[in-house]
Design a protein around this motif. Structure first.
Motif, PDB file in Angstrom:
ATOM      1  N   TYR A  84       0.817  -1.214   0.000  1.00  0.00           N
ATOM      2  CA  TYR A  84       0.000   0.000   0.000  1.00  0.00           C
ATOM      3  C   TYR A  84       0.848   1.261   0.000  1.00  0.00           C
ATOM      4  CZ  TYR A  84      -3.619  -3.379   0.332  1.00  0.00           C
ATOM      5  OH  TYR A  84      -4.437  -4.441   0.033  1.00  0.00           O
ATOM      6  N   LEU A  87       1.012   1.551  -3.637  1.00  0.00           N
ATOM      7  CA  LEU A  87      -0.284   1.951  -4.189  1.00  0.00           C
ATOM      8  C   LEU A  87      -0.577   3.435  -3.973  1.00  0.00           C
ATOM      9  CD1 LEU A  87      -2.984   1.077  -5.502  1.00  0.00           C
ATOM     10  CD2 LEU A  87      -3.788   0.479  -3.207  1.00  0.00           C
ATOM     11  N   GLU A  88      -0.170   3.965  -2.827  1.00  0.00           N
ATOM     12  CA  GLU A  88      -0.378   5.395  -2.499  1.00  0.00           C
ATOM     13  C   GLU A  88      -1.829   5.821  -2.746  1.00  0.00           C
ATOM     14  OE1 GLU A  88       3.309   8.102  -3.187  1.00  0.00           O
ATOM     15  OE2 GLU A  88       3.151   6.822  -4.963  1.00  0.00           O
ATOM     16  N   ALA A  89      -2.756   5.093  -2.174  1.00  0.00           N
ATOM     17  CA  ALA A  89      -4.177   5.339  -2.430  1.00  0.00           C
ATOM     18  C   ALA A  89      -4.619   6.738  -2.030  1.00  0.00           C
ATOM     19  CB  ALA A  89      -5.008   4.303  -1.683  1.00  0.00           C
ATOM     20  N   LEU A  92      -4.750   9.289  -4.888  1.00  0.00           N
ATOM     21  CA  LEU A  92      -5.536   9.035  -6.092  1.00  0.00           C
ATOM     22  C   LEU A  92      -6.721   9.983  -6.174  1.00  0.00           C
ATOM     23  CD1 LEU A  92      -5.642   5.122  -5.960  1.00  0.00           C
ATOM     24  CD2 LEU A  92      -4.385   6.498  -7.631  1.00  0.00           C
ATOM     25  N   ALA A 100     -10.655   1.935  -9.883  1.00  0.00           N
ATOM     26  CA  ALA A 100     -10.152   0.867  -9.013  1.00  0.00           C
ATOM     27  C   ALA A 100     -11.295   0.013  -8.480  1.00  0.00           C
ATOM     28  CB  ALA A 100      -9.357   1.469  -7.855  1.00  0.00           C
ATOM     29  N   GLY A 205       2.121  -3.001  -5.469  1.00  0.00           N
ATOM     30  CA  GLY A 205       1.241  -1.864  -5.253  1.00  0.00           C
ATOM     31  C   GLY A 205       1.420  -0.789  -6.305  1.00  0.00           C
ATOM     32  N   ALA A 206       2.665  -0.559  -6.708  1.00  0.00           N
ATOM     33  CA  ALA A 206       2.943   0.463  -7.729  1.00  0.00           C
ATOM     34  C   ALA A 206       2.328   0.070  -9.074  1.00  0.00           C
ATOM     35  CB  ALA A 206       4.449   0.659  -7.869  1.00  0.00           C
ATOM     36  N   ARG A 209      -1.327   0.729  -8.905  1.00  0.00           N
ATOM     37  CA  ARG A 209      -1.563   2.167  -9.046  1.00  0.00           C
ATOM     38  C   ARG A 209      -1.428   2.613 -10.508  1.00  0.00           C
ATOM     39  NH1 ARG A 209      -1.378   6.942  -5.941  1.00  0.00           N
ATOM     40  NH2 ARG A 209      -1.040   8.726  -7.312  1.00  0.00           N
ATOM     41  N   TRP A 210      -0.408   2.103 -11.196  1.00  0.00           N
ATOM     42  CA  TRP A 210      -0.191   2.462 -12.601  1.00  0.00           C
ATOM     43  C   TRP A 210      -1.404   2.085 -13.436  1.00  0.00           C
ATOM     44  CZ3 TRP A 210       0.517   0.294 -17.500  1.00  0.00           C
ATOM     45  CH2 TRP A 210       1.270   1.039 -18.425  1.00  0.00           C
ATOM     46  N   GLU A 213      -4.232   4.624 -12.351  1.00  0.00           N
ATOM     47  CA  GLU A 213      -3.994   5.994 -12.829  1.00  0.00           C
ATOM     48  C   GLU A 213      -4.207   6.112 -14.333  1.00  0.00           C
ATOM     49  OE1 GLU A 213      -1.039   8.800 -10.472  1.00  0.00           O
ATOM     50  OE2 GLU A 213      -0.018   7.040 -11.270  1.00  0.00           O
ATOM     51  N   SER A 227       7.062   2.213 -13.684  1.00  0.00           N
ATOM     52  CA  SER A 227       7.276   2.976 -12.453  1.00  0.00           C
ATOM     53  C   SER A 227       8.531   2.498 -11.727  1.00  0.00           C
ATOM     54  CB  SER A 227       6.067   2.829 -11.528  1.00  0.00           C
ATOM     55  OG  SER A 227       4.907   3.361 -12.122  1.00  0.00           O
TER      56      SER A 227
END
Length: 246
Positions: A84, A87-89, A92, A100, A205-206, A209-210, A213, A227
């Protein structure tokens, strides 16, 4: 395409939340059943089963005991930990979060399968726990339910493809239980030729996220993930196992 990730032991129930309505987990009643059974175990048994300190056992015994009245939080914003972090939720925007909701799932020992906005209560119960109500292992208790639900969601989404970014412990809940019609792609992250667990967790997680995004629904387009210096290694990859190296 639906990407699947693992949950986390570390939780965050303090940071600000986006102004979006939470949703109800599909297996909410099953979570209540498991929590009620776990509440009867006591601190010593939880410490032994989970291999955790007395302080953590006390915390989780209290969580199970008070589970029915505990505060709820959308799953993607409740889990913390290495995956996470990648992910850096919290950063977002709303369109990404809504994407998501349709394309990201979190496997869970207690809740089975969670969408990002599904409201969850604080808990700790790893999928590999060798305990379940009535005996046996947790994966035995869940049986085909998680896999069947995942198939339903993948078929509703329309791609017929799962991007497996979960750990082996959690993927075991679905492995061998999916029909041949579902395409599953596992992802392997390497530092040169080395596998480093910490970096791999963050990279999972990255990648999620990619996907979110860029709102990627074309599975093969995920090979463009770049990333944190990762790049797709075509020579080391197969149709069912993709390797990314940095």
């Amino acid at each position: 395409m639906i990407a699947v990730i693992s949950p986390a032991k570390t939780l965050d129930y303090q940071s600000p939340l986006p102004d979006l309505a939470p949703t109800k987990p599909h297996f909410a009643s099953e979570a209540m059943t498991l929590a009620a059974a776990a509440a009867k175990l006591g601190e010593d048994k939880l410490a032994s089963l989970m291999r955790i300190s007395p302080a953590l056992a006390k915390l989780n015994a209290e969580r199970f005991h008070d589970f029915a009245t505990a505060p709820e939080r959308p799953a993607m914003f409740a889990f913390a930990g290495d995956v996470y972090t990648g992910l850096e939720a919290k950063t977002l925007d709303e369109p990404a979060i809504l994407f998501a909701q349709g394309h990201l799932r979190m496997l869970s020992g207690l809740y089975g399968l969670l969408r990002p906005l599904d409201a969850m209560r604080p808990y700790r119960l790893e999928m590999g726990t060798r305990w379940a109500p009535g005996g046996g292992k947790l994966t035995d208790w869940w049986g085909d339910r998680i896999a069947d639900r995942l198939v339903e969601e993948v078929e509703a989404e329309g791609s017929g493809t799962i991007l497996n970014l979960a750990s082996q412990e959690y993927w075991h809940a679905a492995e061998g239980r999916l029909p041949a019609s579902i395409r599953v792609i596992a992802v392997d992250f390497r530092e040169g030729n080395r596998f480093v667990s910490f970096h791999a967790k963050k990279a999972r997680g990255a990648m999620a996220r990619w996907m979110i995004e860029h709102q990627v629904s074309d599975t093969d387009a995920m090979r463009g993930f770049d990333s944190d210096g990762y790049a797709f290694d075509a020579e080391a990859s197969t149709s069912t196992l993709w390797r990314f190296v940095r």
